[in-house]
Design a protein around this motif. Structure first.
Motif, PDB file in Angstrom:
ATOM      1  N   ARG A 377     -19.263 -62.645 -14.777  1.00  0.00           N
ATOM      2  CA  ARG A 377     -17.809 -62.832 -14.812  1.00  0.00           C
ATOM      3  C   ARG A 377     -17.100 -61.538 -15.194  1.00  0.00           C
ATOM      4  NH1 ARG A 377     -17.706 -68.573 -18.142  1.00  0.00           N
ATOM      5  NH2 ARG A 377     -18.435 -69.912 -16.410  1.00  0.00           N
ATOM      6  N   ALA A 378     -17.652 -60.838 -16.195  1.00  0.00           N
ATOM      7  CA  ALA A 378     -17.063 -59.560 -16.595  1.00  0.00           C
ATOM      8  C   ALA A 378     -17.161 -58.532 -15.476  1.00  0.00           C
ATOM      9  CB  ALA A 378     -17.762 -59.046 -17.855  1.00  0.00           C
ATOM     10  N   SER A 379     -18.273 -58.538 -14.762  1.00  0.00           N
ATOM     11  CA  SER A 379     -18.458 -57.595 -13.656  1.00  0.00           C
ATOM     12  C   SER A 379     -17.478 -57.864 -12.531  1.00  0.00           C
ATOM     13  CB  SER A 379     -19.898 -57.694 -13.137  1.00  0.00           C
ATOM     14  OG  SER A 379     -20.084 -56.899 -11.997  1.00  0.00           O
ATOM     15  N   GLY A 385     -10.554 -54.802 -10.828  1.00  0.00           N
ATOM     16  CA  GLY A 385      -9.780 -53.671 -11.334  1.00  0.00           C
ATOM     17  C   GLY A 385     -10.045 -52.397 -10.556  1.00  0.00           C
ATOM     18  N   ALA A 386     -11.307 -52.161 -10.210  1.00  0.00           N
ATOM     19  CA  ALA A 386     -11.654 -50.964  -9.431  1.00  0.00           C
ATOM     20  C   ALA A 386     -11.044 -51.026  -8.041  1.00  0.00           C
ATOM     21  CB  ALA A 386     -13.170 -50.827  -9.351  1.00  0.00           C
ATOM     22  N   LEU A 400     -15.137 -47.448  -7.308  1.00  0.00           N
ATOM     23  CA  LEU A 400     -15.226 -48.720  -6.577  1.00  0.00           C
ATOM     24  C   LEU A 400     -16.661 -49.017  -6.164  1.00  0.00           C
ATOM     25  CD1 LEU A 400     -13.894 -51.169  -5.274  1.00  0.00           C
ATOM     26  CD2 LEU A 400     -13.471 -49.770  -3.239  1.00  0.00           C
ATOM     27  N   VAL A 401     -17.337 -47.982  -5.632  1.00  0.00           N
ATOM     28  CA  VAL A 401     -18.736 -48.177  -5.213  1.00  0.00           C
ATOM     29  C   VAL A 401     -19.614 -48.506  -6.415  1.00  0.00           C
ATOM     30  CG1 VAL A 401     -20.761 -47.029  -4.248  1.00  0.00           C
ATOM     31  CG2 VAL A 401     -18.509 -46.718  -3.178  1.00  0.00           C
ATOM     32  N   SER A 402     -19.368 -47.836  -7.525  1.00  0.00           N
ATOM     33  CA  SER A 402     -20.153 -48.098  -8.734  1.00  0.00           C
ATOM     34  C   SER A 402     -19.930 -49.521  -9.234  1.00  0.00           C
ATOM     35  CB  SER A 402     -19.774 -47.089  -9.817  1.00  0.00           C
ATOM     36  OG  SER A 402     -20.478 -47.365 -11.026  1.00  0.00           O
ATOM     37  N   ALA A 403     -18.657 -49.970  -9.231  1.00  0.00           N
ATOM     38  CA  ALA A 403     -18.358 -51.328  -9.686  1.00  0.00           C
ATOM     39  C   ALA A 403     -18.969 -52.364  -8.752  1.00  0.00           C
ATOM     40  CB  ALA A 403     -16.837 -51.523  -9.779  1.00  0.00           C
ATOM     41  N   TYR A 404     -18.908 -52.104  -7.449  1.00  0.00           N
ATOM     42  CA  TYR A 404     -19.467 -53.047  -6.483  1.00  0.00           C
ATOM     43  C   TYR A 404     -20.987 -53.109  -6.602  1.00  0.00           C
ATOM     44  CZ  TYR A 404     -20.535 -55.388  -2.109  1.00  0.00           C
ATOM     45  OH  TYR A 404     -21.014 -56.260  -1.178  1.00  0.00           O
TER      46      TYR A 404
END
Length: 446
Positions: A377-379, A385-386, A400-404
């Motif tokens: 859920r946090a991810s 947000g990213a 964005l790529v790191s968050a995904y």
């Protein structure tokens, strides 16, 4: 000319249907069930021998010589055979033996029935273990399905980002650098590898399912469940696990039946040390129509050198003089009984301890699954947000790529955790000693 077109058919089962179908079609379990039929046949054979185990009747017809009077060397008139005057004859002979050792029969029958129960509980234990294995196949199938979806979605998103960055570079967008493009391109092999592994996992689990269900070459298994979620069954408390194990575990029931069978075998061996009583009878009747060669014999029960009417009926006693063999059988049965009796003292505690240990593993798997769910859920919030920052600033591609990537990794870990929890739960049901249907019925969830 006729053309045959083979159409693949889908086989749809939910978890319980899948398990029960697999149990019914498992060749090794089917072979074990024939062992039960064999023991039932032994009981039937013993019952059929309880009444007149020996009862033989023989008949014969043929020619017989006549009789004539003759004077022997001492001057006595005697009947001798006259082969010049042949005639038909008919004979019948019957013999029976009926044992009177009712105690041996009852002990032997009860021992065979206890042995049958022991075999039945042994098969029940095998079915429970196989049921857990089949549930593992089912949830691994759902896991492979989720991995295929996850890998496919990742491939689409990365391809989309790749195309957008390539287009931005062609348009000489100052917010997108060649270095960002190369970093994204360097990650493509990871995504493709994930897709390949997901497809391989599905093929492997389909092969296991095909063998377990005995599917035809063109049949394809499709689960009724469309996604991998935690099991719907309520996790019992530790005290419930203990009570259910003591009440339902087939290994305990098998041990109880084994103790009873060994005790009865000991009684049977002891009974064989005593003499055996029986009733025996024999009857013989022979009639020839050749007569005495002077007057045709009309009396059906007249006796002469050919005609006979005899019988015997009495009570017999048999005692085996090699009593040491029966004594050795008795000692062997007593030794086995005492050994099982000692095993009974710790078997219950051992099986309950195994169930408790599996319960702790299920609890640990559930805690890990719940923790990953919170992290996921946090991810997802971080990913949103990213994505918003990227919409405002195209130079945030790396973030964005790191968050995904982190979100996809957490999704993968979460689905593996769900699968592990479901499989550990299946093992708990087997360690308790119940089938999936019995477990749901006992917890009122069927």
């Amino acid at each position: 000319m006729c053309l045959g077109i083979a159409v693949a058919s889908e086989v749809r089962y939910d978890c319980m249907e899948f398990v029960e179908s697999g149990l019914n079609k498992d060749p090794m379990l089917e072979e074990s069930r024939y062992g039960v039929e064999e023991k039932k046949n032994k009981i039937s054979a013993l019952k059929s021998e309880a009444i007149l185990p020996t009862f033989n009747v023989a008949m014969m017809v043929g020619p017989a010589p006549g009789l004539k009077e003759s004077v022997d060397n001492w001057g006595d008139t005697v009947d001798v055979y006259d082969f010049t005057k042949m005639g038909p004859f008919w004979g019948v002979e019957a013999k029976f033996v009926q044992p009177l050792n009712l105690g041996q029969y009852r002990s032997g029958k009860k021992a065979l029935e206890a042995d049958l129960q022991q075999k039945t509980y042994s098969i029940k234990n095998e079915e429970n273990k196989k049921g857990a294995e089949l549930q593992t196949y089912y949830y691994n199938y759902l896991l492979a399905l989720e991995m295929q979806r996850l890998a496919g979605d990742a491939m689409r998103q990365v391809n989309k980002a790749y195309d957008q960055m390539e287009e931005a570079l062609d348009d000489e967008d100052p917010n997108v650098s060649q270095m960002d493009f190369l970093k994204l391109k360097s990650q493509m092999h990871t995504v493709k590898e994930g897709v390949s592994e997901a497809n391989l996992g599905m093929k492997r689990v389909q092969l296991a399912i095909r063998f377990s269900l005995g599917l035809a070459e063109d049949d394809v298994f499709v689960a009724v469940d469309t996604s991998l979620t935690p099991r719907s069954e309520r996790l019992p408390s530790l005290s419930e696990v203990r009570d259910l194990t003591i009440r339902y575990n087939p290994e305990l029931q098998q041990l109880t039946a084994g103790l009873r069978a060994r005790h009865l075998q000991m009684d049977l061996a002891e009974a064989k040390l005593a003499p055996e009583f029986f009733v025996m009878g024999e009857f013989q009747y022979v009639k020839s129509w050749a007569g005495n060669r002077k007057v045709l014999q009309k009396n059906a029960f007249a006796e002469d050198a050919v005609n006979k009417l005899s019988g015997v009926l009495g009570i017999g006693l048999r005692y085996r003089l090699n009593f040491w063999k029966n004594w050795a059988d008795y000692r062997a049965a007593r030794t086995e009984y005492r050994g099982l009796k000692l095993k009974e003292n710790y078997a219950m505690d051992g099986l309950v301890a195994k169930a408790e240990e599996q319960y702790y593993q299920v609890v640990a798997a559930k805690e890990k699954m719940d923790a990953l769910k919170e992290s996921l859920r946090a991810s997802e919030a971080i990913l949103k947000g990213a994505a918003m920052q990227y919409d405002l600033d195209k130079s945030k591609t790396g973030d964005l790529v790191s968050a995904y990537t982190g979100n996809v990794t957490l999704q993968k870990d979460y689905y593996f955790a769900v699968c592990k929890y479901n499989v550990e739960f299946a093992e708990l049901i087997a360690k308790i000693g119940m089938s999936l249907r019995e477990f749901r019925t006992a917890l009122g969830q069927l």
